[in-house]
Write a protein that holds these residues in place. Structure first.
Motif, PDB file in Angstrom:
ATOM      1  N   PRO A 221       0.669  -1.274   0.125  1.00 55.88           N
ATOM      2  CA  PRO A 221      -0.358   0.122   0.037  1.00 55.88           C
ATOM      3  C   PRO A 221       0.620   1.654   0.385  1.00 55.88           C
ATOM      4  CG  PRO A 221      -1.206  -1.525   1.584  1.00 55.88           C
ATOM      5  CD  PRO A 221       0.136  -1.788   0.561  1.00 55.88           C
ATOM      6  N   LEU A 222       2.113   0.955   0.196  1.00 50.25           N
ATOM      7  CA  LEU A 222       2.918   2.456   0.511  1.00 50.25           C
ATOM      8  C   LEU A 222       2.601   3.170  -0.905  1.00 50.25           C
ATOM      9  CD1 LEU A 222       4.824   1.236   2.792  1.00 50.25           C
ATOM     10  CD2 LEU A 222       3.382   2.530   3.225  1.00 50.25           C
ATOM     11  N   ARG A 223       2.994   2.297  -2.063  1.00 52.50           N
ATOM     12  CA  ARG A 223       2.731   3.000  -3.424  1.00 52.50           C
ATOM     13  C   ARG A 223       2.152   3.679  -3.472  1.00 52.50           C
ATOM     14  NH1 ARG A 223       1.150  -2.711  -6.470  1.00 52.50           N
ATOM     15  NH2 ARG A 223      -0.896  -2.803  -6.135  1.00 52.50           N
ATOM     16  N   VAL A 227      -0.751   7.780   0.598  1.00 51.21           N
ATOM     17  CA  VAL A 227      -0.123   7.502   1.825  1.00 51.21           C
ATOM     18  C   VAL A 227       0.827   9.258   2.183  1.00 51.21           C
ATOM     19  CG1 VAL A 227       1.566   6.097   2.442  1.00 51.21           C
ATOM     20  CG2 VAL A 227      -0.666   5.435   1.120  1.00 51.21           C
ATOM     21  N   TRP A 228       1.657   9.076   0.821  1.00 49.70           N
ATOM     22  CA  TRP A 228       2.725  10.220   0.914  1.00 49.70           C
ATOM     23  C   TRP A 228       2.174  11.821   1.765  1.00 49.70           C
ATOM     24  CZ3 TRP A 228       8.085   8.755   1.821  1.00 49.70           C
ATOM     25  CH2 TRP A 228       7.144   6.927   1.177  1.00 49.70           C
ATOM     26  N   SER A 231       0.978  12.297   4.892  1.00 55.88           N
ATOM     27  CA  SER A 231       2.281  11.573   5.649  1.00 55.88           C
ATOM     28  C   SER A 231       2.745  13.499   5.420  1.00 55.88           C
ATOM     29  CB  SER A 231       3.348  11.136   5.171  1.00 55.88           C
ATOM     30  OG  SER A 231       2.990   9.666   5.359  1.00 55.88           O
ATOM     31  N   LEU A 232       2.346  13.891   4.984  1.00 55.17           N
ATOM     32  CA  LEU A 232       2.940  15.523   5.012  1.00 55.17           C
ATOM     33  C   LEU A 232       1.723  16.360   6.038  1.00 55.17           C
ATOM     34  CD1 LEU A 232       4.195  17.784   3.751  1.00 55.17           C
ATOM     35  CD2 LEU A 232       2.945  18.037   2.284  1.00 55.17           C
ATOM     36  N   TYR A 233       0.181  15.915   6.376  1.00 55.76           N
ATOM     37  CA  TYR A 233      -0.174  16.520   6.878  1.00 55.76           C
ATOM     38  C   TYR A 233      -0.295  16.655   8.368  1.00 55.76           C
ATOM     39  CZ  TYR A 233      -3.924  16.033   2.890  1.00 55.76           C
ATOM     40  OH  TYR A 233      -4.463  16.239   1.737  1.00 55.76           O
ATOM     41  N   TYR A 234       0.770  15.369   8.763  1.00 55.10           N
ATOM     42  CA  TYR A 234       0.580  14.269   9.841  1.00 55.10           C
ATOM     43  C   TYR A 234       2.708  15.386  10.355  1.00 55.10           C
ATOM     44  CZ  TYR A 234       0.190  11.879  14.044  1.00 55.10           C
ATOM     45  OH  TYR A 234       0.510  11.698  15.213  1.00 55.10           O
ATOM     46  N   GLY A 374       3.461   7.910  10.482  1.00 58.64           N
ATOM     47  CA  GLY A 374       3.686   8.767  12.072  1.00 58.64           C
ATOM     48  C   GLY A 374       5.080   8.947  11.906  1.00 58.64           C
ATOM     49  N   MET A 375       6.198   7.780  10.500  1.00 59.61           N
ATOM     50  CA  MET A 375       7.123   8.178  10.997  1.00 59.61           C
ATOM     51  C   MET A 375       7.742   8.648  10.022  1.00 59.61           C
ATOM     52  SD  MET A 375       9.788   5.695   8.922  1.00 59.61           S
ATOM     53  CE  MET A 375      10.209   5.962   7.298  1.00 59.61           C
TER      54      MET A 375
END
Length: 443
Positions: A221-223, A227-228, A231-234, A374-375
């Motif tokens: 699913p990371l593709r 997801v990315w 990640s920026l929102y986070y 989270g990372m």
């Protein structure tokens, strides 16, 4: 997969044990992870550190609390959150104790990096609670667990008082260290105790959604670009939260001339809403949709940070009668605290909204996807404190801290809004006001 209502009701007591004990454990781990926000001031005095050196002390702890989030999330899916969380508590106690014995800046950097492993507990708890809670309760449950972020304020409350009250020589001939060193020693003891409570207090028959799955299958699913994007929102709602939690005590001391204990208490006024409102953010996301909540979040950060980044001064008008100063602007400590408090509200609600997306779109891969989000979000907490320090050094303006935050939030908001507009164009016109688009469905 639809779960049996009777089974859900039978599992309710066990589910609540997982939620409450993981939340308490995460609170302790978060306190350990960000303890240098307050300890940094007496450490700077003892070791004669510069602001940049001090910023790296916090940054390396944040770095190690970011790097392993995807890995530990996957481990929680494959082997169960109970086992992984307990082992993490015991392991983190070792470097916490070593911090209390550090004799040089280089040793502090090493031990701060190792103790930062505590920050990876977040992805374990997210995966663990997602496995135990049904979909319609996940937003609130993950929000309540994430409220363990309030651990960032623990050191700010107890730290200054304990540093002042415990003799520098410690107790029992130095076996129990004194001064600022007592704090990491105390945390080492609490981590061991929490590990024992976690192991014996949670269900032995744990839920293991990723058991038997191939690693490459869990990483697939990371593709997806979303997801990315998440990640920026986070980075905005969590990475910046972590960075400000560590940075604000020094900001209050240096810019407003406050004593450390007052700086710590005012910083806690930012940390509380940024942590305790996370369950409310989960409730709002369950009810109104995560994307709509993210719109509210970005505006609640953009407006206050836009004011906070304004340098103090005044406009000078040149007239025939000479010069005249108008529109004088001076930031008082109370206005500053109010605006930072508003930013904390936005971040607290927004953190839950980001993670509401993950079990909805990737129900079988919460460990991997949640771990990556989270990372990368926590890595923002690693890069931002040095960036704050360098931006201030280059310009001489402490307000550049909030210019960096404003710019980061604006970029994230723009990406989300452009994505929404693109998806709206692909949908029927009657969906023009629907932010939870059916076109952005799980893969």
């Amino acid at each position: 997969m639809v779960q049996d209502p009777k089974q859900l009701e039978r599992e309710r007591p066990e589910r609540l044990k997982v939620l409450w004990l993981s939340t308490i454990g995460f609170t302790v781990m978060f306190a350990v992870w960000l303890m240098f926000g307050v300890l940094g001031v007496p450490i700077r005095q003892e070791f004669g550190l510069t602001d940049v050196q001090l910023s790296w002390l916090s940054a390396v702890a944040i770095l190690n609390g970011s790097l392993w989030r995807m890995f530990t999330g996957i481990l929680a899916d494959r082997y169960g959150g109970r086992l992984v969380f307990t082992l993490m508590l015991f392991f983190t106690a070792i470097p916490a104790y070593l911090v209390s014995r550090a004799g040089s800046y280089e040793e502090l950097l090493l031990y701060a990096f190792l103790v930062g492993f505590a920050g990876n507990a977040f992805s374990v708890g997210i995966a663990w609670n997602s496995a135990w809670f049904p979909k319609e309760q996940q937003g609130f449950a993950l929000g309540l667990f994430g409220a363990g972020n309030v651990g960032a304020s623990v050191t700010k409350f107890i730290g200054p008082a304990l540093i002042a009250s415990v003799p520098a020589a410690g107790y029992l001939g130095g076996l129990i260290p004194g001064g600022w060193r007592f704090i990491p020693f105390l945390y080492a003891v609490l981590l061991v105790l929490m590990g024992l409570v976690m192991w014996f207090g949670t269900p032995k028959n744990d839920k293991v959604p990723g058991q038997g799955r191939a690693l490459l299958d869990m990483l697939r699913p990371l593709r997806h670009i979303r997801v990315w994007r998440f990640s920026l929102y986070y980075v905005v709602v969590f990475g910046a939260y972590v960075a400000l939690s560590a940075w604000l005590p020094k900001y209050y001391v240096d810019v407003f001339g406050l004593p450390l204990h007052q700086a710590a208490l005012l910083t806690a006024l930012y940390i509380f809403p940024a942590s305790l409102l996370r369950p409310l953010g989960g409730y709002f996301s369950d009810r109104f949709g995560a994307r709509r909540v993210m719109y509210w979040t970005f505006w609640s950060i953009l407006i206050p940070s836009g004011i906070l980044m304004m340098p103090e001064g005044h406009i000078v008008l040149y007239t025939q009668g000479g010069t005249r100063e108008v529109m004088q602007f001076t930031m008082s400590v109370w206005l500053f605290t109010l605006l930072v408090f508003l930013i904390g509200i936005g971040m607290g609600i927004g953190k839950a909204a980001v993670y509401k997306h993950i079990p909805t779109y990737f129900p079988k891969d919460v460990g991997a996807v949640g771990g990556l989000v989270g990372m990368l979000g926590a890595l923002g907490g690693f890069f931002l404190p040095p960036l704050f320090a360098y931006a201030q050094a280059w310009t001489g303006l402490p307000q550049m801290t909030f210019f960096v935050l404003f710019l980061l939030t604006a970029v994230s908001f723009l990406w989300m809004h452009l994505t929404v507009l693109q998806l709206l164009q692909q949908e029927a016109k009657h969906l023009k006001n629907d932010f939870e688009l059916k076109g952005d469905r799980p893969s």
